[in-house]
Design an enzyme around this catalytic site. Structure first.
Site, short mmCIF file in Angstrom:
data_model
loop_
_atom_site.label_atom_id
_atom_site.label_comp_id
_atom_site.label_asym_id
_atom_site.label_seq_id
_atom_site.Cartn_x
_atom_site.Cartn_y
_atom_site.Cartn_z
N CYS A 115 -12.20 -16.32 -2.87
CA CYS A 115 -11.37 -15.66 -3.89
C CYS A 115 -10.95 -16.62 -5.00
O CYS A 115 -10.44 -16.20 -6.02
CB CYS A 115 -10.14 -15.04 -3.25
SG CYS A 115 -10.56 -13.95 -1.93
N HIS A 255 -3.78 -14.30 -7.51
CA HIS A 255 -4.84 -13.56 -6.81
C HIS A 255 -4.20 -12.35 -6.13
O HIS A 255 -3.15 -12.45 -5.50
CB HIS A 255 -5.50 -14.48 -5.78
CG HIS A 255 -6.46 -13.78 -4.88
ND1 HIS A 255 -7.38 -12.87 -5.34
CD2 HIS A 255 -6.62 -13.83 -3.53
CE1 HIS A 255 -8.07 -12.40 -4.31
NE2 HIS A 255 -7.62 -12.96 -3.20
N ASN A 285 -7.83 -6.05 -2.78
CA ASN A 285 -8.25 -7.43 -3.02
C ASN A 285 -9.73 -7.43 -3.41
O ASN A 285 -10.59 -7.11 -2.59
CB ASN A 285 -8.02 -8.23 -1.73
CG ASN A 285 -8.48 -9.66 -1.81
OD1 ASN A 285 -9.14 -10.06 -2.77
ND2 ASN A 285 -8.15 -10.45 -0.81
N1 ACO Z 1 -2.77 -0.27 10.48
C1 ACO Z 1 -1.88 -0.26 11.50
N2 ACO Z 1 -1.68 -1.33 12.28
C2 ACO Z 1 -2.37 -2.45 12.02
C3 ACO Z 1 -3.31 -2.52 10.97
C4 ACO Z 1 -3.50 -1.37 10.19
N3 ACO Z 1 -4.35 -1.33 9.17
N4 ACO Z 1 -3.83 -3.75 10.95
C5 ACO Z 1 -3.27 -4.45 11.95
N5 ACO Z 1 -2.38 -3.65 12.60
C6 ACO Z 1 -1.54 -3.98 13.74
C7 ACO Z 1 -2.05 -5.15 14.52
O1 ACO Z 1 -3.00 -4.73 15.46
C8 ACO Z 1 -0.77 -5.67 15.17
O2 ACO Z 1 -0.49 -4.87 16.29
P1 ACO Z 1 0.11 -5.56 17.61
O3 ACO Z 1 1.43 -6.15 17.16
O4 ACO Z 1 0.21 -4.41 18.54
O5 ACO Z 1 -0.89 -6.61 17.99
C9 ACO Z 1 0.30 -5.36 14.11
O6 ACO Z 1 -0.27 -4.37 13.25
C10 ACO Z 1 0.70 -6.57 13.29
O7 ACO Z 1 -0.49 -7.24 12.90
P2 ACO Z 1 -0.45 -8.51 11.97
O8 ACO Z 1 -1.85 -8.99 11.77
O9 ACO Z 1 0.55 -9.48 12.49
O10 ACO Z 1 0.12 -7.85 10.64
P3 ACO Z 1 0.56 -8.57 9.34
O11 ACO Z 1 1.93 -8.17 8.99
O12 ACO Z 1 0.24 -10.04 9.37
O13 ACO Z 1 -0.38 -7.91 8.26
C11 ACO Z 1 -2.36 -8.41 7.06
C12 ACO Z 1 -1.78 -8.05 8.40
C13 ACO Z 1 -2.04 -7.32 6.06
C14 ACO Z 1 -3.87 -8.58 7.20
C15 ACO Z 1 -1.71 -9.74 6.58
O14 ACO Z 1 -1.77 -10.68 7.62
C16 ACO Z 1 -2.35 -10.30 5.38
O15 ACO Z 1 -2.37 -9.69 4.31
N6 ACO Z 1 -2.88 -11.54 5.47
C17 ACO Z 1 -3.49 -12.20 4.36
C18 ACO Z 1 -4.84 -11.66 4.23
C19 ACO Z 1 -5.45 -12.05 2.93
O16 ACO Z 1 -4.79 -12.13 1.92
N7 ACO Z 1 -6.75 -12.25 2.99
C20 ACO Z 1 -7.54 -12.49 1.91
C21 ACO Z 1 -7.25 -13.82 1.28
S1 ACO Z 1 -8.61 -14.63 0.79
C22 ACO Z 1 -9.56 -13.54 0.16
O17 ACO Z 1 -9.09 -12.81 -0.70
C23 ACO Z 1 -10.95 -13.38 0.66
#
Ligand code: ACO
Length: 333
Positions: A115, A255, A285
């Protein structure tokens, strides 16, 4: 280059028409609109038709940038395409764009910096122009992430979208254009965000396909922590290198990955919301395309004025990061 700056003389972007809402996704995987909005800020994303390639949308963005700058394709010396979703391993997507737009004298290559690719590309263009090697460089960030997303994986498929943005870098008035850049990478975190198969490590096979290894794998929590940490650090370094302070920043384009990441950055950098551009609610994204698409939208909405200090900050797979500080050199639309 002593007496002139290097700035953006033409800019354009393209976002596909087809919309996938959170509601649509909730029919495909176990998720909900509320969860996605609360955790990411994303409400919908756009995706290309099945037969549309990254070079197709990169070409549209490039033509719009040429038109915006009043520049002919034959004037372009170099094309850099930042992408993690190239049409194929080779030839490069940049060479396909070169053919499509008729940039007959341009050299062309792709870069892979996740990214952060567009910000890396800007810095490359700046370096080539400053060194007197090239005059006009077309930098494109373009992605069709919909093609490498696992639409059964709720932790990733909710995040990504398709799009393309392009800028033409050229000499500009002294004191304007790119003022400073900070680029960095940490290969130790490479495993946090990968597309495991299809390269020399795991060439495509029936097994890799059956295991879904040609789709994005991500440790979201770790990437989140990395992003929050690195945005603050990199933005501060770039602003300081430019001889400025954060209060001097008129417009911040981060970003577009997650609204919570952006909000944390705004807090740490003490930037009020009217200075910050956010469009991830509409597009998700779009990786290397996210910053040029946002920059183009902000420019066309007359949110950036000539002389404004614009801060771009990206982070992504690699791990990589990059910030650029620009003094905007274009007149309002
Ligand atoms: N819907 C419902 N529940 C979900 C979903 C969903 N879409 N996705 C995950 N969950 C659940 C998980 O299974 C987990 O359940 P559990 O507690 O029973 O295990 C719970 O929600 C919490 O999961 P986390 O992964 O801790 O959730 P978090 O608040 O961290 O959000 C997310 C996840 C949105 C992916 C976040 O971590 C994030 O945005 N990270 C950065 C990702 C990013 O920016 N990537 C790209 C950067 S680089 C590039 O652009 C290529």
């Amino acid at each position: 280059m002593n007496n002139i700056g290097v700035g953006i003389s033409g800019i354009g972007s393209f976002i596909p028409e087809k919309v996938i809402t959170n509601e649509d996704l909730s029919k495909m995987v176990d998720t909900s609109n509320e969860w996605i909005v609360e955790r990411t800020g994303i409400r919908e994303r756009r995706i290309v038709q099945k037969d549309t390639t990254t070079s197709d949308i990169a070409t549209i963005a490039a033509k719009r940038a040429l038109e915006d700058g009043g520049i002919l394709p034959e004037e372009i010396d170099l094309i850099i395409v930042a992408t993690v979703t190239s049409d194929m391993a080779f030839p490069s997507t940049a060479c396909i764009v070169q053919k499509n737009i008729g940039a007959v004298k341009a050299a062309a290559f792709d870069i892979s910096a996740g990214c952060s690719g567009f910000v890396y590309g800007l810095n490359l263009a700046y370096s080539f122009i400053s060194a007197g090697i090239y005059r006009k460089v077309l930098v494109i960030g373009a992605e069709t992430l919909s093609k490498i997303v696992n639409w059964q994986d709720r932790s990733t498929c909710i995040l990504f979208g398709d799009g393309a943005g392009a800028c033409i870098l050229d000499a500009c008035e002294d004191g304007y254009g790119i003022l400073a850049t900070d680029l960095g990478s940490d290969g130790n975190g490479g495993h946090l965000l990968t597309l495991p198969a299809g390269g020399s490590k795991l060439p495509a096979s029936l097994e890799t396909v059956s295991q879904n290894l040609h789709t994005i794998k991500m440790d979201g929590r770790e990437v989140f922590k990395f992003a929050v940490r690195v945005i603050e650090k990199s933005a501060n370094i770039a602003v300081e290198k430019a001889g400025l302070i954060l209060e001097d920043v008129d417009f911040f384009i981060p970003h577009q990955a997650n609204l919570r990441i952006i909000q944390s950055a705004m807090k740490k950098l003490n930037l009020q919301s009217h200075k910050v551009y956010v469009n991830l609610d509409k597009y998700g994204n779009t990786s290397a395309a996210s910053i040029p698409v946002a920059l183009d939208e902000a420019y066309r909405r007359n949110l950036i004025k000539k002389g404004d200090v614009v801060l771009l900050v990206a982070f992504g797979a690699g791990l990589t990061w990059g910030s650029t500080v620009l003094r905007w050199n274009k007149q309002e639309v």
